[in-house]
Design a protein around this motif. Structure first.
Motif, mmCIF file in Angstrom:
data_model
loop_
_atom_site.group_PDB
_atom_site.id
_atom_site.type_symbol
_atom_site.label_atom_id
_atom_site.label_comp_id
_atom_site.label_asym_id
_atom_site.label_seq_id
_atom_site.Cartn_x
_atom_site.Cartn_y
_atom_site.Cartn_z
ATOM 1 N N ARG A 151 -33.472 68.349 -25.982
ATOM 2 C CA ARG A 151 -32.605 68.157 -24.815
ATOM 3 C C ARG A 151 -32.571 69.422 -23.959
ATOM 4 O O ARG A 151 -32.685 69.374 -22.743
ATOM 5 C CB ARG A 151 -31.196 67.805 -25.305
ATOM 6 C CG ARG A 151 -30.197 67.572 -24.198
ATOM 7 C CD ARG A 151 -28.801 67.312 -24.778
ATOM 8 N NE ARG A 151 -27.795 67.680 -23.806
ATOM 9 C CZ ARG A 151 -27.418 66.875 -22.824
ATOM 10 N NH1 ARG A 151 -27.940 65.702 -22.704
ATOM 11 N NH2 ARG A 151 -26.520 67.285 -21.932
ATOM 12 N N ALA B 270 -27.829 62.460 -12.336
ATOM 13 C CA ALA B 270 -27.137 62.664 -13.615
ATOM 14 C C ALA B 270 -27.810 63.784 -14.416
ATOM 15 O O ALA B 270 -27.137 64.618 -15.029
ATOM 16 C CB ALA B 270 -27.131 61.363 -14.412
ATOM 17 N N LEU B 271 -29.129 63.808 -14.372
ATOM 18 C CA LEU B 271 -29.880 64.866 -15.062
ATOM 19 C C LEU B 271 -29.571 66.235 -14.438
ATOM 20 O O LEU B 271 -29.371 67.230 -15.134
ATOM 21 C CB LEU B 271 -31.383 64.568 -14.973
ATOM 22 C CG LEU B 271 -32.349 65.655 -15.462
ATOM 23 C CD1 LEU B 271 -32.009 66.093 -16.877
ATOM 24 C CD2 LEU B 271 -33.786 65.160 -15.388
ATOM 25 N N ASP C 171 -26.217 67.538 -15.628
ATOM 26 C CA ASP C 171 -26.305 68.089 -16.983
ATOM 27 C C ASP C 171 -27.007 69.443 -16.971
ATOM 28 O O ASP C 171 -26.616 70.358 -17.696
ATOM 29 C CB ASP C 171 -27.066 67.114 -17.899
ATOM 30 C CG ASP C 171 -26.129 66.088 -18.513
ATOM 31 O OD1 ASP C 171 -24.930 66.103 -18.173
ATOM 32 O OD2 ASP C 171 -26.595 65.267 -19.324
ATOM 33 N N HIS D 181 -32.219 58.637 -21.300
ATOM 34 C CA HIS D 181 -31.138 59.602 -21.540
ATOM 35 C C HIS D 181 -30.309 59.892 -20.297
ATOM 36 O O HIS D 181 -29.146 60.265 -20.389
ATOM 37 C CB HIS D 181 -31.725 60.900 -22.097
ATOM 38 C CG HIS D 181 -32.313 60.723 -23.451
ATOM 39 N ND1 HIS D 181 -31.638 61.050 -24.600
ATOM 40 C CD2 HIS D 181 -33.490 60.197 -23.848
ATOM 41 C CE1 HIS D 181 -32.393 60.755 -25.647
ATOM 42 N NE2 HIS D 181 -33.522 60.232 -25.212
ATOM 43 N N TRP D 182 -30.959 59.772 -19.148
ATOM 44 C CA TRP D 182 -30.241 60.028 -17.897
ATOM 45 C C TRP D 182 -30.516 58.881 -16.938
ATOM 46 O O TRP D 182 -31.682 58.551 -16.665
ATOM 47 C CB TRP D 182 -30.686 61.350 -17.271
ATOM 48 C CG TRP D 182 -30.253 62.547 -18.050
ATOM 49 C CD1 TRP D 182 -29.031 63.156 -18.002
ATOM 50 C CD2 TRP D 182 -31.026 63.295 -19.005
ATOM 51 N NE1 TRP D 182 -28.991 64.225 -18.861
ATOM 52 C CE2 TRP D 182 -30.207 64.338 -19.495
ATOM 53 C CE3 TRP D 182 -32.327 63.178 -19.500
ATOM 54 C CZ2 TRP D 182 -30.645 65.253 -20.447
ATOM 55 C CZ3 TRP D 182 -32.769 64.091 -20.446
ATOM 56 C CH2 TRP D 182 -31.936 65.112 -20.914
ATOM 57 N N GLN D 183 -29.433 58.300 -16.432
ATOM 58 C CA GLN D 183 -29.574 57.134 -15.554
ATOM 59 C C GLN D 183 -30.313 57.434 -14.264
ATOM 60 O O GLN D 183 -30.943 56.569 -13.681
ATOM 61 C CB GLN D 183 -28.177 56.615 -15.182
ATOM 62 C CG GLN D 183 -27.563 55.719 -16.220
ATOM 63 C CD GLN D 183 -26.387 54.984 -15.650
ATOM 64 O OE1 GLN D 183 -25.751 55.451 -14.712
ATOM 65 N NE2 GLN D 183 -26.089 53.823 -16.206
ATOM 66 N N TYR E 280 -35.427 58.537 -18.564
ATOM 67 C CA TYR E 280 -34.522 57.509 -18.039
ATOM 68 C C TYR E 280 -33.643 56.904 -19.133
ATOM 69 O O TYR E 280 -32.570 56.399 -18.863
ATOM 70 C CB TYR E 280 -35.301 56.410 -17.317
ATOM 71 C CG TYR E 280 -35.471 56.703 -15.838
ATOM 72 C CD1 TYR E 280 -34.366 56.709 -14.979
ATOM 73 C CD2 TYR E 280 -36.724 56.987 -15.303
ATOM 74 C CE1 TYR E 280 -34.522 56.993 -13.629
ATOM 75 C CE2 TYR E 280 -36.885 57.269 -13.959
ATOM 76 C CZ TYR E 280 -35.780 57.267 -13.118
ATOM 77 O OH TYR E 280 -35.922 57.546 -11.793
#
Lengths: 205, 205
Positions: A22, A66-67, A70, A60-62, A58
């Motif tokens: 991550r 969103a990415l 984070d 993990h992150w919409q 995608y």
């Protein structure tokens, strides 16, 4: 996420292997943003840089937004909430940590990219608003506690005071493009906090 | 481009014809910036939009950055310096005009683009710093005058107070993405100006 398989993947290395993977994607995201700015910030570009699959990202992150949030969050740890017994000192600790952050790469560059992008993308503006809201919490908590302890007046508008305490540093850095002088934290606190000490009228604490 | 000639020119309409032509280029510059953001802001793009020649533009502006600054300047007239006799009212007038500007297109969008671009381009940062400096002048003048009249303490740091008075509105708009509430101008003034009136403790003027 529930299909997280530690090995074997169709598209590049799985990122579900744990915190390390991550972190690798988040670091890649920051690198892409730093190099190409927001126009070049796409899931494809981050996937390529992280050597991961786009589809995997995608999961993990919409969205790229969103990415991005984070990745921004990962640029610094939340400041620990100080409790020195004096509200001025607590606030000074938080603001000093914040000034250090403003003087470091890559945070200011990311924030600047966000300011621009949020103008053009309401979803990103909402994400940025959430991020800002979370970052205000330690300062709000310090002010609330000081109020409960009678160190600040009951009717103090903690939201407004938080704006007043933090915004001059954003302004200096991103609008006025001036250095943040030694002692500015103390001067801002002396000007804004309605307490008798340090004297409102003195220039240094 | 070069074939558009109301009156003989090698490269589009001459822009030296006076204020009208200059305004046309500045307006074109704002349109290009608004539509394409800074990455698309080039002398070529503005020349095309203004139906002028690129070489002609370069005779009037050394760089796209210089043109951008002039275009920014053209988005509003400097606020007239108020002199109501009360420093709070003078400051409130300037801040209210500023808030109106922040709520209008295209100024905020341009400013946001600038914030990002300045991070990547020191020359642009210097130009933006100059622009900000000029825009601070009316407020600084109001504070200096109030000091001379004994309405504010002699040792007041007018630069810091100007930061404190203006920055919360930038912050709200570009970082916190919150609306600027009715009465925020008065609240900020009450919190920041070291005078007895309006009472520091009251929420409304």
């Amino acid at each position: 996420m529930s299909s997280a398989k530690p090995a074997a993947t169709r598209s590049g290395e799985p990122i579900s292997r744990g915190a390390g993977a991550r972190q690798r994607v988040l670091r890649a995201a920051l690198e892409v943003l730093d190099e190409h700015g927001l126009p070049g910030f796409t899931m494809e570009a981050v996937a390529r840089r992280a050597n991961a699959g786009k589809a995997t990202l995608y999961r993990h992150w919409q969205s790229a937004g969103a990415l991005l949030i984070d990745a921004m969050d990962a640029t610094f740890q939340p400041f620990p909430e100080p409790d020195t017994g004096r509200v001025e000192t607590d606030v000074a600790e938080l603001l000093t940590a914040f000034v250090r952050l403003l003087e470091e790469t890559p945070f200011p560059r990311l924030l600047a990219a966000f300011v621009d992008a949020a103008e053009r993308d309401p979803a990103l503006a909402a994400l940025h608003a959430d991020l800002t809201e979370r970052r205000r919490q330690p300062l709000l908590a310090v002010l609330d506690r000081a109020r409960e302890r009678g160190q600040l007046p009951d009717h103090l508008d903690a939201e407004l005071v938080t704006d007043l305490l933090t915004s001059p540093f954003f302004y200096r850095r991103f609008v006025a493009h001036r250095p943040i002088p030694e002692g500015m934290v103390d001067d801002v606190i002396a000007c804004v906090l309605p307490t008798g000490f340090p004297s409102r009228r003195s220039k240094s604490s």
